[in-house]
Motif scaffolding. Sequence first.
Motif, PDB file in Angstrom:
ATOM      1  N   ASP A 168     -74.277  -1.188  26.837  1.00 40.62           N
ATOM      2  CA  ASP A 168     -75.612  -0.938  27.116  1.00 40.62           C
ATOM      3  C   ASP A 168     -75.969  -1.535  28.309  1.00 40.62           C
ATOM      4  O   ASP A 168     -77.330  -2.041  28.599  1.00 40.62           O
ATOM      5  CB  ASP A 168     -76.289  -1.253  25.979  1.00 40.62           C
ATOM      6  N   GLY A 169     -75.079  -1.802  29.505  1.00 38.60           N
ATOM      7  CA  GLY A 169     -75.616  -2.239  30.682  1.00 38.60           C
ATOM      8  C   GLY A 169     -75.737  -3.732  31.056  1.00 38.60           C
ATOM      9  O   GLY A 169     -75.650  -4.657  29.959  1.00 38.60           O
ATOM     10  N   VAL A 170     -76.085  -4.047  32.030  1.00 39.94           N
ATOM     11  CA  VAL A 170     -76.338  -5.501  32.504  1.00 39.94           C
ATOM     12  C   VAL A 170     -77.386  -6.405  31.646  1.00 39.94           C
ATOM     13  O   VAL A 170     -77.260  -7.544  31.261  1.00 39.94           O
ATOM     14  CB  VAL A 170     -76.620  -5.555  34.134  1.00 39.94           C
ATOM     15  N   ARG A 171     -78.348  -5.576  31.241  1.00 41.26           N
ATOM     16  CA  ARG A 171     -79.641  -6.049  30.450  1.00 41.26           C
ATOM     17  C   ARG A 171     -79.064  -6.067  28.835  1.00 41.26           C
ATOM     18  O   ARG A 171     -80.106  -5.840  28.053  1.00 41.26           O
ATOM     19  CB  ARG A 171     -80.825  -5.761  30.835  1.00 41.26           C
ATOM     20  N   SER A 172     -77.998  -5.745  28.474  1.00 32.75           N
ATOM     21  CA  SER A 172     -77.555  -5.477  27.172  1.00 32.75           C
ATOM     22  C   SER A 172     -78.318  -6.154  26.118  1.00 32.75           C
ATOM     23  O   SER A 172     -78.339  -7.343  26.044  1.00 32.75           O
ATOM     24  CB  SER A 172     -75.913  -5.777  27.059  1.00 32.75           C
ATOM     25  N   GLU A 173     -78.846  -5.231  25.317  1.00 31.79           N
ATOM     26  CA  GLU A 173     -79.581  -5.733  24.012  1.00 31.79           C
ATOM     27  C   GLU A 173     -78.559  -5.960  23.045  1.00 31.79           C
ATOM     28  O   GLU A 173     -78.955  -7.134  22.239  1.00 31.79           O
ATOM     29  CB  GLU A 173     -80.300  -4.468  23.149  1.00 31.79           C
ATOM     30  N   VAL A 174     -77.550  -5.472  22.749  1.00 30.50           N
ATOM     31  CA  VAL A 174     -76.171  -5.914  22.127  1.00 30.50           C
ATOM     32  C   VAL A 174     -75.970  -7.309  22.435  1.00 30.50           C
ATOM     33  O   VAL A 174     -75.790  -8.245  21.600  1.00 30.50           O
ATOM     34  CB  VAL A 174     -74.961  -4.791  21.993  1.00 30.50           C
ATOM     35  N   ARG A 175     -75.690  -7.556  23.591  1.00 33.68           N
ATOM     36  CA  ARG A 175     -75.313  -9.036  24.133  1.00 33.68           C
ATOM     37  C   ARG A 175     -76.198 -10.180  23.855  1.00 33.68           C
ATOM     38  O   ARG A 175     -76.032 -11.230  22.915  1.00 33.68           O
ATOM     39  CB  ARG A 175     -75.083  -8.979  25.458  1.00 33.68           C
ATOM     40  N   GLN A 176     -77.600  -9.749  24.177  1.00 31.52           N
ATOM     41  CA  GLN A 176     -78.607 -10.774  24.027  1.00 31.52           C
ATOM     42  C   GLN A 176     -79.230 -11.028  22.579  1.00 31.52           C
ATOM     43  O   GLN A 176     -79.235 -11.825  21.967  1.00 31.52           O
ATOM     44  CB  GLN A 176     -79.638 -10.428  25.113  1.00 31.52           C
ATOM     45  N   ARG A 177     -79.527  -9.730  22.050  1.00 26.16           N
ATOM     46  CA  ARG A 177     -80.275  -9.877  20.736  1.00 26.16           C
ATOM     47  C   ARG A 177     -79.470 -10.002  19.647  1.00 26.16           C
ATOM     48  O   ARG A 177     -79.600 -10.782  18.767  1.00 26.16           O
ATOM     49  CB  ARG A 177     -81.158  -8.548  20.575  1.00 26.16           C
ATOM     50  N   VAL A 178     -78.408  -9.150  19.624  1.00 21.88           N
ATOM     51  CA  VAL A 178     -77.376  -8.964  18.221  1.00 21.88           C
ATOM     52  C   VAL A 178     -76.405 -10.071  18.572  1.00 21.88           C
ATOM     53  O   VAL A 178     -76.188 -10.614  17.424  1.00 21.88           O
ATOM     54  CB  VAL A 178     -76.757  -7.522  18.495  1.00 21.88           C
ATOM     55  N   MET A 179     -75.974 -10.226  19.598  1.00 24.08           N
ATOM     56  CA  MET A 179     -74.758 -11.370  19.816  1.00 24.08           C
ATOM     57  C   MET A 179     -75.262 -12.674  20.138  1.00 24.08           C
ATOM     58  O   MET A 179     -74.660 -13.614  20.237  1.00 24.08           O
ATOM     59  CB  MET A 179     -73.720 -10.976  20.680  1.00 24.08           C
TER      60      MET A 179
END
Length: 399
Positions: A168-179
């Motif tokens: 989901d790109g540079v501002r990834s929700e998966v990276r920031q919120r989920v992980m």
Amino acid sequence: MTHSLPAQPVAVVGAGIGGLTAALCLARAGYRVELIERTERLAEVGAGLQLSPNALRVLAGLGLLPELEAKAAEPATVRIRSARNGRDLARVPLGPVARERYGLPYLVLHRADLQKVLLDAVSNTPAITLTLGASLGEVTDTGTGIEAGITTASGARRISACALIGADGVRSEVRQRVMKGPEARFSGRTAYRATLPASAVPDVLMTETGLWLGPKAHLVHYPVRSGREFNLVALVEENWDADGWSEPADRDALLSRFADWPAEIRAVMDIPDLWLRWALCAVDAGTPWAKGRIALLGDAAHAMLPFAAQGAAMAIEDAAVLGRLMQGAKDVPAALAAYQRQRQPRAAHVQEAASANATIYHMSWPACLARDAVLKASSPERLLKRMDWIYGWRDSSTA
Ligand SMILES: Cc1cc2nc3c(=O)[nH]c(=O)nc-3n(C[C@H](O)[C@H](O)[C@H](O)COP(=O)(O)OP(=O)(O)OC[C@H]3O[C@@H](n4cnc5c(N)ncnc54)[C@H](O)[C@@H]3O)c2cc1C
């Protein structure tokens, strides 16, 4: 031979270049794929993309090369020029030389054309379900699977999957919120992009990729849309003072920034009425990409400066390696951990190379004199050979 599909699908969040390619590679590996995209319509605003042989090796493996070649242009060379005086510094041969060396072409094309080819392939793959206009809700890794909530205009539903891939790109929700991973960081550089009709520019510019090096700025141009349009990108060092992510640029302010550049290129920059401005952000490739049954791919994992023209190529490579490692995986977390182990060093290396180019391309006087002398002294063959470690990449699944 008949074989049954794994009981649970893989959920892929984000249908950009990385997510679409990952969905195709995972379907090839025998999975059903739930591909979830936030936007209602997949449309890339006017911009171009260079696709080097390492990326095309993966896409050729998916059977997409003929359609891409039909929509792309194949420049004969990268012509590197000085923005101080317009003089040639070097030429990196592409065209038939690159084909001969890497067994695949070096293409330039419009992003919308690449996205359409990938999207058509996804639509023709029954194992992939694409849901547009979807927002990702709660994600739980239960240890034996992933449970994720999805909301669309027609309601909410739950997905049970064996893995969740954040593309989901540079501002990834998966990276920031989920992980609970880091935010992207602004690089202090901005890209200005425009496209114009081929008829508006000198014919010679339609046969090459142009790279102009100036103090604290550089310019890249190449043909797109099978040579019907011309793509122009100006990359400058500046602070991003707006909240926006991409937005229409102040054309006059941009042109005044290039006022002392050679008239030949200023005349071309003067043509487009509309320039779009992009904040260039990066995500350190060394941060974790995989945790249990969740992993990151593409810009979500390793967004880099576009100074080696490799961001999309790395996303495409990621997809190939992910597909290979997931094929027949009995232990999904182990497969995702192996994916991180195999991909992270290369993505980090390419990210470093792009950052090094940021320094080299933007040298001011007098440091640029040494750079220019080195470029002038380098043979075209030597300059292409230096790219072998990037362009010559092949995954064992695409060899
Ligand atoms: C000026 C410029 C020039 C470039 N030139 C090149 C080049 O020549 N060659 C090259 O290889 N690379 C180039 N790149 C880099 C390349 O564009 C990116 O690396 C590439 O697009 C990343 O693809 P991605 O699929 O990882 O992310 P993206 O293309 O950003 O796709 C992410 C997708 O996820 C969706 N999404 C986001 N959040 C959510 C969510 N929460 N839920 C669901 N969906 C979501 C988005 O809508 C989008 O569709 C360039 C970049 C720039 C800025």
